[in-house]
Design a protein around this motif. Sequence first.
Motif, PDB file in Angstrom:
ATOM      1  N   GLU A  33      -1.838 -10.404   7.636  1.00  0.00           N
ATOM      2  CA  GLU A  33      -1.946  -9.390   6.793  1.00  0.00           C
ATOM      3  C   GLU A  33      -2.789  -8.282   7.817  1.00  0.00           C
ATOM      4  O   GLU A  33      -2.671  -7.072   7.439  1.00  0.00           O
ATOM      5  CB  GLU A  33      -2.825  -9.618   5.697  1.00  0.00           C
ATOM      6  CG  GLU A  33      -2.135 -10.270   4.772  1.00  0.00           C
ATOM      7  CD  GLU A  33      -0.913  -9.660   3.906  1.00  0.00           C
ATOM      8  OE1 GLU A  33      -0.681  -8.670   4.252  1.00  0.00           O
ATOM      9  OE2 GLU A  33      -0.186 -10.308   3.153  1.00  0.00           O
ATOM     10  N   THR A  34      -3.344  -8.555   8.974  1.00  0.00           N
ATOM     11  CA  THR A  34      -4.190  -7.788   9.713  1.00  0.00           C
ATOM     12  C   THR A  34      -3.042  -6.850  10.122  1.00  0.00           C
ATOM     13  O   THR A  34      -3.277  -5.367  10.331  1.00  0.00           O
ATOM     14  CB  THR A  34      -4.833  -8.131  10.700  1.00  0.00           C
ATOM     15  OG1 THR A  34      -5.920  -9.190  10.285  1.00  0.00           O
ATOM     16  CG2 THR A  34      -5.586  -7.394  11.830  1.00  0.00           C
ATOM     17  N   VAL A  35      -2.040  -7.376  10.755  1.00  0.00           N
ATOM     18  CA  VAL A  35      -1.005  -6.626  11.437  1.00  0.00           C
ATOM     19  C   VAL A  35      -0.375  -5.622  10.427  1.00  0.00           C
ATOM     20  O   VAL A  35      -0.102  -4.379  10.519  1.00  0.00           O
ATOM     21  CB  VAL A  35       0.115  -7.289  11.894  1.00  0.00           C
ATOM     22  CG1 VAL A  35       1.359  -6.472  12.663  1.00  0.00           C
ATOM     23  CG2 VAL A  35      -0.387  -7.970  13.070  1.00  0.00           C
ATOM     24  N   GLY A  36       0.061  -6.183   9.268  1.00  0.00           N
ATOM     25  CA  GLY A  36       0.381  -5.412   8.032  1.00  0.00           C
ATOM     26  C   GLY A  36      -0.379  -4.043   7.599  1.00  0.00           C
ATOM     27  O   GLY A  36      -0.050  -3.015   7.265  1.00  0.00           O
ATOM     28  N   PHE A 296       7.305  -4.436   6.789  1.00  0.00           N
ATOM     29  CA  PHE A 296       8.302  -3.257   6.687  1.00  0.00           C
ATOM     30  C   PHE A 296       8.415  -2.812   5.155  1.00  0.00           C
ATOM     31  O   PHE A 296       8.182  -1.763   5.239  1.00  0.00           O
ATOM     32  CB  PHE A 296       9.678  -3.868   6.873  1.00  0.00           C
ATOM     33  CG  PHE A 296      10.913  -3.240   6.605  1.00  0.00           C
ATOM     34  CD1 PHE A 296      11.096  -2.208   7.447  1.00  0.00           C
ATOM     35  CD2 PHE A 296      11.562  -3.321   5.359  1.00  0.00           C
ATOM     36  CE1 PHE A 296      12.229  -1.245   7.244  1.00  0.00           C
ATOM     37  CE2 PHE A 296      12.900  -2.346   5.165  1.00  0.00           C
ATOM     38  CZ  PHE A 296      13.001  -1.484   6.256  1.00  0.00           C
ATOM     39  N   ALA A 297       8.322  -3.615   4.345  1.00  0.00           N
ATOM     40  CA  ALA A 297       8.336  -3.061   2.855  1.00  0.00           C
ATOM     41  C   ALA A 297       7.203  -2.197   2.359  1.00  0.00           C
ATOM     42  O   ALA A 297       7.407  -1.171   1.901  1.00  0.00           O
ATOM     43  CB  ALA A 297       8.705  -4.252   1.988  1.00  0.00           C
ATOM     44  N   VAL A 298       5.978  -2.787   2.565  1.00  0.00           N
ATOM     45  CA  VAL A 298       4.828  -2.253   2.107  1.00  0.00           C
ATOM     46  C   VAL A 298       4.649  -0.791   2.981  1.00  0.00           C
ATOM     47  O   VAL A 298       4.365   0.173   2.434  1.00  0.00           O
ATOM     48  CB  VAL A 298       3.656  -2.980   2.169  1.00  0.00           C
ATOM     49  CG1 VAL A 298       2.396  -2.188   1.998  1.00  0.00           C
ATOM     50  CG2 VAL A 298       3.811  -4.145   1.119  1.00  0.00           C
ATOM     51  N   PRO A 299       4.781  -0.774   4.365  1.00  0.00           N
ATOM     52  CA  PRO A 299       4.606   0.424   5.147  1.00  0.00           C
ATOM     53  C   PRO A 299       5.619   1.631   4.661  1.00  0.00           C
ATOM     54  O   PRO A 299       5.500   2.668   4.774  1.00  0.00           O
ATOM     55  CB  PRO A 299       4.748   0.010   6.705  1.00  0.00           C
ATOM     56  CG  PRO A 299       4.213  -1.565   6.550  1.00  0.00           C
ATOM     57  CD  PRO A 299       4.883  -2.148   5.380  1.00  0.00           C
ATOM     58  N   ILE A 300       6.906   1.080   4.535  1.00  0.00           N
ATOM     59  CA  ILE A 300       7.951   2.004   4.233  1.00  0.00           C
ATOM     60  C   ILE A 300       7.652   2.760   3.051  1.00  0.00           C
ATOM     61  O   ILE A 300       7.790   3.770   2.671  1.00  0.00           O
ATOM     62  CB  ILE A 300       9.220   1.495   4.170  1.00  0.00           C
ATOM     63  CG1 ILE A 300       9.808   0.890   5.659  1.00  0.00           C
ATOM     64  CG2 ILE A 300      10.446   2.373   3.564  1.00  0.00           C
ATOM     65  CD1 ILE A 300       9.888   2.077   6.642  1.00  0.00           C
ATOM     66  N   PHE A 301       7.205   1.810   2.004  1.00  0.00           N
ATOM     67  CA  PHE A 301       6.762   2.445   0.772  1.00  0.00           C
ATOM     68  C   PHE A 301       5.497   3.347   0.761  1.00  0.00           C
ATOM     69  O   PHE A 301       5.503   4.399   0.191  1.00  0.00           O
ATOM     70  CB  PHE A 301       6.347   1.250  -0.425  1.00  0.00           C
ATOM     71  CG  PHE A 301       5.405   1.687  -1.634  1.00  0.00           C
ATOM     72  CD1 PHE A 301       6.044   2.277  -2.634  1.00  0.00           C
ATOM     73  CD2 PHE A 301       3.991   1.511  -1.652  1.00  0.00           C
ATOM     74  CE1 PHE A 301       5.289   2.823  -3.578  1.00  0.00           C
ATOM     75  CE2 PHE A 301       3.181   1.868  -2.735  1.00  0.00           C
ATOM     76  CZ  PHE A 301       4.351   2.567  -3.793  1.00  0.00           C
ATOM     77  N   ALA A 302       4.447   3.046   1.657  1.00  0.00           N
ATOM     78  CA  ALA A 302       3.415   3.813   1.963  1.00  0.00           C
ATOM     79  C   ALA A 302       3.802   5.437   2.391  1.00  0.00           C
ATOM     80  O   ALA A 302       3.280   6.429   2.163  1.00  0.00           O
ATOM     81  CB  ALA A 302       2.353   3.172   2.594  1.00  0.00           C
ATOM     82  N   PHE A 303       4.919   5.046   3.429  1.00  0.00           N
ATOM     83  CA  PHE A 303       5.434   6.212   4.089  1.00  0.00           C
ATOM     84  C   PHE A 303       5.965   7.257   3.041  1.00  0.00           C
ATOM     85  O   PHE A 303       5.834   8.615   3.313  1.00  0.00           O
ATOM     86  CB  PHE A 303       6.388   5.845   4.919  1.00  0.00           C
ATOM     87  CG  PHE A 303       7.124   7.091   5.695  1.00  0.00           C
ATOM     88  CD1 PHE A 303       6.510   7.855   6.705  1.00  0.00           C
ATOM     89  CD2 PHE A 303       8.188   7.459   5.450  1.00  0.00           C
ATOM     90  CE1 PHE A 303       6.965   8.816   7.416  1.00  0.00           C
ATOM     91  CE2 PHE A 303       8.876   8.551   6.010  1.00  0.00           C
ATOM     92  CZ  PHE A 303       7.973   9.082   7.050  1.00  0.00           C
ATOM     93  N   PHE A 304       6.739   6.782   1.984  1.00  0.00           N
ATOM     94  CA  PHE A 304       7.319   7.582   1.041  1.00  0.00           C
ATOM     95  C   PHE A 304       6.315   7.906  -0.150  1.00  0.00           C
ATOM     96  O   PHE A 304       6.847   8.985  -0.763  1.00  0.00           O
ATOM     97  CB  PHE A 304       8.521   7.002   0.484  1.00  0.00           C
ATOM     98  CG  PHE A 304       9.835   7.100   1.506  1.00  0.00           C
ATOM     99  CD1 PHE A 304      10.470   8.206   2.042  1.00  0.00           C
ATOM    100  CD2 PHE A 304      10.512   5.874   1.974  1.00  0.00           C
ATOM    101  CE1 PHE A 304      11.477   8.204   2.685  1.00  0.00           C
ATOM    102  CE2 PHE A 304      11.311   5.810   2.696  1.00  0.00           C
ATOM    103  CZ  PHE A 304      11.915   7.001   3.107  1.00  0.00           C
TER     104      PHE A 304
END
Length: 433
Positions: A33-36, A296-304
């Motif tokens: 989760e640190t990387v995430g 992938f999933a959570v960072p992309i959600f954060a991006f949008f």
Amino acid sequence: MHKAPSRFSRVRRIFPSTTRAESLRVTEILRKETVGGILLVAFAAAALLLANSPWADAYFALRDFEVGYEPWHLKLSLGAWAADGLLAIFFFMVGLELKREFVAGDLRKFSTAVVPIVAAIGGVAVPAVIYLAITAASPDAARGWAIPTATDIAFAVAVLAIIGSHLPSALRVFLLTLAVVDDLIAIGIIAVFYTESIDVLPLIAALIVIAVYGVIAQRYRQFFHLRPSAAWVILLPIGAVAWALIHASGIHATIAGVLLGFTIPVLHKRADRGPEVGPGLAEIFEHRFRPLSAGFAVPIFAFFSAGVAIGGADGFASAFTDPVVIGIVVALVIGKPVGITVATWVITRVRRIDLDPTLRWIDLIGVGLLAGIGFTVSLLVAELSFDAGSAQHDHAKVAILVASVLAALLASVLLGARNRHHGRIAAAEGATP
């Protein structure tokens, strides 16, 4: 001569000593989760910069670009696909974690589950009350009451992993358990309070498909002689159908991820045990899908989701005249640690539970501050609370970002000091012959 029993003779310790296997599991989760968490912050920062740059129009055009198939209610913008689709992977992991905690973790026994459960309830109730009190004069703002009730597991444990190398493992387990229960409450809030209408037929069909998914998951060795590592090939398309049907029913599609996660077996049945069995289906899925969720999933959600046009310094300052912003920031930064700490204090007194000798109440306040990092789930609730494009919608996101960063900074200062304190104790004990 027998001594009279002490009034504390029946007192149980909060955060009982964890097994080595549990400690290793928590450490592994924190490492991933640190990387995430770092990716989450990076993608959110990129979105915020793009939304306030000369490329803002291109960013919003990308976010609002629609793809999909209309008759199945699946013609969605890329931003909606991220919130409804990709985030379902994150909630699937939440479902797996909840199942593990209830079956084999700290929540399987009431005596150990009661403290983090009550703490999580306090961490939900107090921020909601604070938000409603601050926004009482603005009825339209009341719909956002659930925004400051959530805790972002990825962000919070990433901060803890970075600054908490010497903090007691019991404190780490408490944060994870607290965050998992918090997410369960948030899931219930989304399902109950943010579902405007339900289409019964797709819902019934979805439940039937989820039941089939569960039967195959529970008996994957009997179906087609599947190995655990190959079971996902069959379960993944069935899960996608269940997700689509939940989405069509009107219930937020991320709920499908949780329900599917609940069906995955955590422990082998006795008949299945043996040297050739290897890891179970839950472990296989967690190993396979956690990097996809956190990386992938959570960072992309954060991006949008985090891309908000602030409108410069004047727009940022004017946002803080909105009760929505004040309510969210105060509720997350102050309400969360107050709710968690007070609820923990009350339940420990009522049930005569003592703190672990390695912990102090200041450590719990630090965990409460970490729980004030709402971010992912708070952004999702903000999307559901206010109409896209409205001032309250954008202001709520600004408030979530500000509150999450402020909570992370305050927690880092406090827990950083406590980490150094625990480090000195460990060094002194190591130097003692």
